[in-house]
Motif scaffolding. Structure first.
Motif, mmCIF file in Angstrom:
data_model
loop_
_atom_site.group_PDB
_atom_site.id
_atom_site.type_symbol
_atom_site.label_atom_id
_atom_site.label_comp_id
_atom_site.label_asym_id
_atom_site.label_seq_id
_atom_site.Cartn_x
_atom_site.Cartn_y
_atom_site.Cartn_z
ATOM 1 N N PRO A 178 0.826 -1.220 0.000
ATOM 2 C CA PRO A 178 0.000 0.000 0.000
ATOM 3 C C PRO A 178 0.856 1.265 0.000
ATOM 4 C CG PRO A 178 0.149 -0.853 2.223
ATOM 5 C CD PRO A 178 0.981 -1.770 1.353
ATOM 6 N N LEU A 179 0.218 2.391 -0.204
ATOM 7 C CA LEU A 179 0.891 3.672 0.021
ATOM 8 C C LEU A 179 1.234 3.753 1.501
ATOM 9 C CD1 LEU A 179 -1.244 6.418 -1.796
ATOM 10 C CD2 LEU A 179 0.993 5.567 -2.464
ATOM 11 N N PRO A 180 2.449 4.162 1.837
ATOM 12 C CA PRO A 180 2.764 4.307 3.256
ATOM 13 C C PRO A 180 1.983 5.469 3.860
ATOM 14 C CG PRO A 180 4.617 5.007 1.901
ATOM 15 C CD PRO A 180 3.573 4.497 0.969
ATOM 16 N N ALA A 181 1.833 5.466 5.155
ATOM 17 C CA ALA A 181 1.172 6.582 5.842
ATOM 18 C C ALA A 181 1.903 7.876 5.518
ATOM 19 C CB ALA A 181 1.172 6.328 7.345
ATOM 20 N N ALA A 182 1.135 8.967 5.407
ATOM 21 C CA ALA A 182 1.716 10.239 4.965
ATOM 22 C C ALA A 182 2.844 10.703 5.885
ATOM 23 C CB ALA A 182 0.623 11.296 4.879
ATOM 24 N N ASP A 183 2.684 10.518 7.211
ATOM 25 C CA ASP A 183 3.742 11.007 8.111
ATOM 26 C C ASP A 183 4.997 10.153 7.988
ATOM 27 O OD1 ASP A 183 2.370 8.902 9.194
ATOM 28 O OD2 ASP A 183 2.434 9.615 11.264
ATOM 29 N N ALA A 184 4.835 8.834 7.786
ATOM 30 C CA ALA A 184 6.002 7.970 7.595
ATOM 31 C C ALA A 184 6.722 8.339 6.293
ATOM 32 C CB ALA A 184 5.575 6.503 7.573
ATOM 33 N N ALA A 185 5.932 8.608 5.252
ATOM 34 C CA ALA A 185 6.524 8.977 3.967
ATOM 35 C C ALA A 185 7.288 10.291 4.077
ATOM 36 C CB ALA A 185 5.443 9.070 2.898
ATOM 37 N N ALA A 186 6.706 11.256 4.808
ATOM 38 C CA ALA A 186 7.372 12.550 4.971
ATOM 39 C C ALA A 186 8.672 12.382 5.759
ATOM 40 C CB ALA A 186 6.442 13.528 5.679
ATOM 41 N N ALA A 187 8.646 11.538 6.787
ATOM 42 C CA ALA A 187 9.854 11.293 7.578
ATOM 43 C C ALA A 187 10.920 10.613 6.720
ATOM 44 C CB ALA A 187 9.511 10.430 8.791
ATOM 45 N N TRP A 188 10.487 9.698 5.881
ATOM 46 C CA TRP A 188 11.413 9.000 4.980
ATOM 47 C C TRP A 188 12.110 10.016 4.067
ATOM 48 C CZ3 TRP A 188 13.205 4.150 3.377
ATOM 49 C CH2 TRP A 188 13.727 4.090 2.084
ATOM 50 N N LEU A 189 11.327 10.941 3.511
ATOM 51 C CA LEU A 189 11.884 11.924 2.579
ATOM 52 C C LEU A 189 12.809 12.901 3.298
ATOM 53 C CD1 LEU A 189 8.809 12.488 0.291
ATOM 54 C CD2 LEU A 189 11.013 11.538 -0.372
ATOM 55 N N ALA A 190 12.436 13.284 4.534
ATOM 56 C CA ALA A 190 13.303 14.177 5.300
ATOM 57 C C ALA A 190 14.645 13.489 5.536
ATOM 58 C CB ALA A 190 12.640 14.539 6.624
ATOM 59 N N ASP A 191 14.592 12.189 5.864
ATOM 60 C CA ASP A 191 15.807 11.394 6.052
ATOM 61 C C ASP A 191 16.654 11.347 4.790
ATOM 62 O OD1 ASP A 191 15.710 10.632 8.633
ATOM 63 O OD2 ASP A 191 15.751 8.479 8.217
ATOM 64 N N ALA A 192 15.963 11.282 3.666
ATOM 65 C CA ALA A 192 16.664 11.181 2.381
ATOM 66 C C ALA A 192 17.166 12.550 1.913
ATOM 67 C CB ALA A 192 15.738 10.559 1.329
ATOM 68 N N GLY A 193 16.933 13.585 2.735
ATOM 69 C CA GLY A 193 17.456 14.909 2.398
ATOM 70 C C GLY A 193 16.637 15.644 1.350
#
Ligand SMILES: [Zn+2]
Length: 347
Positions: A178-193
């Motif tokens: 599934p699409l990941p939860a929006a907050d998890a996705a945002a945290a992932w992207l922040a981690d990825a810079g």
């Protein structure tokens, strides 16, 4: 953040099944969700000699080291040659790398499946993407799925599971990613810079790995150039805009589909957002441009937006090979500018 955290629910589900694995699992879902990374992390988790509490591989034991170096004796990765990372070896004398998984790659599994395993008693074969097989290759794989070797797990990853042979699908247990939860996705992207994570995530339809790919890529240049023009709305000069965008499209090589097709697809998303705004609904893709989109929607109307949205489907069909790309863009942009022409009243 690792992929197990991004897809925490699915990861737990996978871990719960360690004790009774099927012969084949099919991870299907949109591009850019991290299916491959997830499948690889699960393979590592199964092969690891000292998995962590959550099941994640330890990244330190001999099995983890072999896997990281690409020479674990009980693991095979089947992917198109064009996707392999070991470029530059040029063994084929400059021959173009295959975009497909070949039948030889599948047949090469025969020996692997019929010798004993080296460690832990489990073999894992990761196939990515599973739709990159022609019929013969898929049938060769099917034979292996039909007569499963003991202690062997096939992990198939597919962006388009509906394109697989039904006989292959029926031999696999399907796990929709599934699409990941929006907050998890945002945290992932922040981690990825990724700066401005919300914007790219919306443009990627919620798929975080695709969002990270868009940021700073040729695709983002395409999008920015397009937005610069479309955001002008009634002030757009279709001929000048066509010339400018034609240059950008022609400079854009690489990527999947033809750049013109991708450009039109982004324009369709923009039109979709305009229609949403005209209906007083929140925009879906261009969240960073919400205010401008709402202004433009107010300067047009739902009927015209709907009609042009439909027409844009035809543009998309012809976008792969327009006879003259600049004229093609002019035509499209004239239609777009007309959306904001003053309504003809008093008729
Ligand atoms: Zn380990």
């Amino acid at each position: 953040m690792n992929i197990a955290t991004l897809h925490a629910d699915l990861w737990q589900h996978l871990q719960a099944r360690r004790g009774q694995l099927p012969h084949a699992l099919l991870l299907g879902g949109l591009r850019g969700l991290g299916k491959f990374a997830l499948a690889r992390a699960f393979a590592a988790s199964l092969l690891c000699e000292r998995p962590q509490v959550g099941g994640e591989a330890c990244a330190a034991c001999p099995a983890c080291n072999w896997l990281a170096q690409g020479n674990h004796p009980d693991f095979r990765l089947l992917q198109p040659e064009a996707m392999a990372e070991t470029e530059g070896e040029d063994e084929e004398g400059g021959k173009k790398a295959s975009q497909q998984i070949t039948i030889d790659q599948v047949r090469g599994l025969d020996d692997f499946l019929h010798v004993g395993t080296h460690r832990a008693g489990l073999r894992v074969i990761l196939i990515h993407p599973a739709e990159a097989m022609n019929r013969n290759t898929a049938n060769a794989l099917l034979k292996m799925l039909e007569e499963p070797a003991p202690a062997t797990l096939f992990l198939l990853v597919s962006h388009e599971p509906e394109r697989l042979l039904p006989t292959i699908r029926s031999r696999c247990q399907s796990l929709p990613v599934p699409l990941p939860a929006a907050d998890a996705a945002a945290a992932w992207l922040a981690d990825a810079g990724v700066a401005d994570a919300g914007r790219w995530l919306a443009l990627a339809g919620g798929a975080p790995l695709l969002a990270a790919e868009l940021d700073g890529s040729g695709e983002s240049r395409l999008i920015e150039a397009l937005l610069e023009q479309l955001a002008r709305g009634p002030a757009l000069d279709p001929l000048a805009a066509a010339t400018a965008l034609d240059k950008v499209v022609k400079a854009e090589k690489g990527g999947g589909a033809a750049p013109m097709k991708r450009l039109i697809e982004w324009a369709q998303k923009w039109l979709f957002d305009l229609s949403l705004a005209a209906a007083h609904l929140p925009v879906r893709y261009f969240v960073g441009e919400r205010t401008r989109i709402e202004q433009l929607a107010a300067a047009s109307d739902a009927a015209r937006l709907l009609a042009f949205g439909r027409k844009s489907l035809q543009y998309r069909r012809h976008a792969e090979h327009p006879l003259n790309s600049r004229l093609f863009l002019e035509d499209f942009l004239l239609g777009y500018a007309a959306l904001f022409a003053p309504r003809q009243e008093g008729r």
